[in-house]
Design a protein around this motif. Structure first.
Motif, PDB file in Angstrom:
ATOM      1  N   VAL A 292      79.094  52.518  33.732  1.00 22.97           N
ATOM      2  CA  VAL A 292      79.038  52.348  32.280  1.00 22.97           C
ATOM      3  C   VAL A 292      79.788  53.507  31.639  1.00 22.97           C
ATOM      4  CG1 VAL A 292      77.548  52.219  30.265  1.00 22.97           C
ATOM      5  CG2 VAL A 292      76.842  51.137  32.415  1.00 22.97           C
TER       6      VAL A 292
ATOM      7  N   ASN B 206      85.554  49.873  26.233  1.00 27.52           N
ATOM      8  CA  ASN B 206      84.384  49.025  26.000  1.00 27.52           C
ATOM      9  C   ASN B 206      84.318  47.815  26.929  1.00 27.52           C
ATOM     10  OD1 ASN B 206      83.306  50.576  23.890  1.00 27.52           O
ATOM     11  ND2 ASN B 206      84.690  49.620  22.409  1.00 27.52           N
TER      12      ASN B 206
ATOM     13  N   GLU C  79      79.264  46.591  35.284  1.00 24.60           N
ATOM     14  CA  GLU C  79      77.952  47.223  35.190  1.00 24.60           C
ATOM     15  C   GLU C  79      77.017  46.667  36.262  1.00 24.60           C
ATOM     16  OE1 GLU C  79      74.419  47.809  31.809  1.00 24.60           O
ATOM     17  OE2 GLU C  79      76.356  46.917  31.271  1.00 24.60           O
TER      18      GLU C  79
ATOM     19  N   ASN D  93      73.742  45.121  37.717  1.00 25.90           N
ATOM     20  CA  ASN D  93      72.733  44.242  37.144  1.00 25.90           C
ATOM     21  C   ASN D  93      71.352  44.763  37.526  1.00 25.90           C
ATOM     22  OD1 ASN D  93      71.103  42.177  36.270  1.00 25.90           O
ATOM     23  ND2 ASN D  93      72.399  40.534  37.075  1.00 25.90           N
TER      24      ASN D  93
ATOM     25  N   THR E  76      80.799  43.766  31.308  1.00 22.23           N
ATOM     26  CA  THR E  76      80.244  43.993  29.974  1.00 22.23           C
ATOM     27  C   THR E  76      81.358  44.220  28.962  1.00 22.23           C
ATOM     28  OG1 THR E  76      78.139  44.912  30.752  1.00 22.23           O
ATOM     29  CG2 THR E  76      78.847  45.556  28.560  1.00 22.23           C
TER      30      THR E  76
ATOM     31  N   ARG F 248      81.456  45.613  25.101  1.00 25.56           N
ATOM     32  CA  ARG F 248      80.574  46.367  24.200  1.00 25.56           C
ATOM     33  C   ARG F 248      81.208  46.518  22.822  1.00 25.56           C
ATOM     34  NH1 ARG F 248      79.543  52.159  26.483  1.00 25.56           N
ATOM     35  NH2 ARG F 248      81.788  52.304  26.058  1.00 25.56           N
TER      36      ARG F 248
ATOM     37  N   THR G 129      74.330  37.278  25.521  1.00 28.42           N
ATOM     38  CA  THR G 129      74.604  38.243  24.454  1.00 28.42           C
ATOM     39  C   THR G 129      73.307  38.967  24.119  1.00 28.42           C
ATOM     40  OG1 THR G 129      76.435  36.969  23.507  1.00 28.42           O
ATOM     41  CG2 THR G 129      75.292  38.518  22.046  1.00 28.42           C
TER      42      THR G 129
ATOM     43  N   THR H 137      79.939  37.816  19.342  1.00 31.81           N
ATOM     44  CA  THR H 137      80.564  37.665  20.656  1.00 31.81           C
ATOM     45  C   THR H 137      81.163  36.272  20.708  1.00 31.81           C
ATOM     46  OG1 THR H 137      78.575  36.840  21.782  1.00 31.81           O
ATOM     47  CG2 THR H 137      78.892  39.237  21.688  1.00 31.81           C
TER      48      THR H 137
ATOM     49  N   TYR I 238      76.320  43.561  23.075  1.00 28.60           N
ATOM     50  CA  TYR I 238      77.069  43.347  24.315  1.00 28.60           C
ATOM     51  C   TYR I 238      77.220  41.859  24.626  1.00 28.60           C
ATOM     52  CZ  TYR I 238      75.068  48.040  24.892  1.00 28.60           C
ATOM     53  OH  TYR I 238      74.660  49.335  24.697  1.00 28.60           O
TER      54      TYR I 238
ATOM     55  N   GLN J  20      77.835  40.013  28.074  1.00 28.79           N
ATOM     56  CA  GLN J  20      77.803  40.297  29.511  1.00 28.79           C
ATOM     57  C   GLN J  20      78.102  39.008  30.261  1.00 28.79           C
ATOM     58  OE1 GLN J  20      73.838  42.029  29.683  1.00 28.79           O
ATOM     59  NE2 GLN J  20      74.653  44.091  29.337  1.00 28.79           N
TER      60      GLN J  20
END
Length: 386
Positions: free
Chosen positions: A61, A116, A120, A122, A134, A136, A167, A175, A298, A300
């Motif tokens: 991250v 961004n 990542e 989980n 991700t 961001r 989201t 998003t 986010y 994802q």
């Protein structure tokens, strides 16, 4: 039907399950065409799959960057985003909206940053993957840091695109997954061609906005027939992992969540070759809302899958009628060019197609068989149990 014997019911069930089980997983090299499920008869020539579920070697991250210029100039967050598999398909964006801020159209400076977009780990309880991608967006006092990647190709000409995604985060963000056609002057409403799936984090968690843009006319009035605010299926609100799907065809754009149709719009369907875009953003405006300083949201994504046709020429504009355009873009549909027709819907392994048994003349039998499996089988069981 009420008197259906157990023996007859088991015969039907076993016959259907046997038919589904006989579908063979194959590589894309063995497929000439792809046929999607549901009621669509559209054939596609190409399949792409982007899998972010097992990339622990890239997981990290990235720390937020407070300065907007440094954020825009940031490097990619890992070597995954420098690999040809990514860069041949997608371009991470660095643009900002300073022009619209200066003109007073929106109140907050938006800056897209490679920082961004990252892989990542989980950490969900009973996680369904090792990792995910991700996107961001976060609010600073002086600007909104956002994320966007766009397809390198601008030649998608009808497609079915899916993402397994969720989201999460604070109100005031958007998003999205959408197609977009840039004719060089996006300020002219007549040049806009776009099909959107948009999640607004200020909305109820069971509502998703679907639109064939533009959603308003030159006088500033909304165009109701261009958009739908749809309700998600039970247990599939946008904070949950779900398969979000958009099918763009010449006659309509149709959206699904976890295989269930939630919206379809035939009004002002995009006509010409387009890009595919994913983003997470806010600009403090009426549509996105205004995020609280210090808050984040986010998008994802565990995987993205696309079957599509393309023009082969990013500048092509097809002025012919939609039926002719479809038949030409699906030139492989008939004859020797489409002997092996595959499906990405009926496979037990996400991302791996299965070969539909037989050539095009057998497809109706396949669809009938699957229709029995997915629709009539539960009804038969329910009837018998009653």
């Amino acid at each position: 039907m009420a008197n259906l014997s157990l023996q007859t019911l088991l015969f039907i069930v076993l016959g259907v399950l046997g038919r589904v089980a006989c579908l063979k997983e194959v590589s894309d090299r063995q497929c000439n065409c792809y046929l999607t499920n549901d009621t669509s008869k559209n054939y596609f020539t190409t399949h792409d799959f982007f899998d972010f579920r097992a990339l622990s070697q890239y997981a990290k991250v990235s720390s937020p960057i407070a300065d907007p210029y440094d954020s825009s100039d940031a490097d990619e967050t890992s070597n995954y985003f420098l690999d040809d598999h990514w860069t041949n398909a997608w371009g991470i964006q660095r643009w900002n909206n300073s022009d619209t801020v200066d003109s007073g159209d929106v109140p907050v400076l938006l800056v897209n940053s490679p920082n961004n977009i990252y892989i990542e780990n989980n950490e969900d309880e009973d996680a369904s993957s090792e990792t995910f991608l991700t996107m961001r967006t976060l609010r600073y006092k002086d600007y909104q840091s956002a994320a966007e990647f766009e397809s390198i190709s601008k030649a998608y000409h009808f497609l079915s695109v899916r993402m397994y995604a969720r989201t999460i985060g604070a109100p005031g963000a958007v998003t999205a997954m959408f197609t977009y056609r840039d004719d060089g002057d996006s300020t002219k409403l007549t040049s806009v061609q776009e099909s959107d799936l948009e999640i607004r984090t200020m909305d109820p968690k069971d509502k998703v906005q679907y639109t064939n843009q533009p959603s308003y006319n030159a006088a500033g009035y909304d165009i109701p027939q261009s958009t739908r605010n749809a309700t998600t299926p039970v247990q599939a609100d946008w904070t949950q992992w779900s398969v979000h799907r958009m099918d763009w065809s010449p006659k309509n754009t149709t959206w699904y969540i976890d295989g269930r149709q939630v919206a379809s719009i035939a009004f002002q369907v995009p006509r010409d070759p387009s890009q595919v875009i994913f983003n997470a953003w806010s600009d403090g405006g009426e549509w996105s809302g205004n995020m609280t300083i210090g808050s984040e949201a986010y998008l994802q994504i565990q995987w993205i899958e696309i079957v599509y046709n393309s023009t082969g020429d990013a500048k092509t504009t097809d002025k012919r009628n939609e039926d002719t355009a479809l038949s030409l873009s699906n030139a492989k549909r008939d004859g020797e060019g489409c002997q092996n027709i595959c499906s990405i819907d009926d496979t037990p392994t996400t991302g791996t197609p299965v070969l539909l048994q037989g050539a095009a003349s057998k497809i109706s039998d396949h669809i009938l068989g699957l229709g029995v499996a997915y629709v009539w089988l539960p009804l038969l069981l329910a009837t018998f149990l009653i």
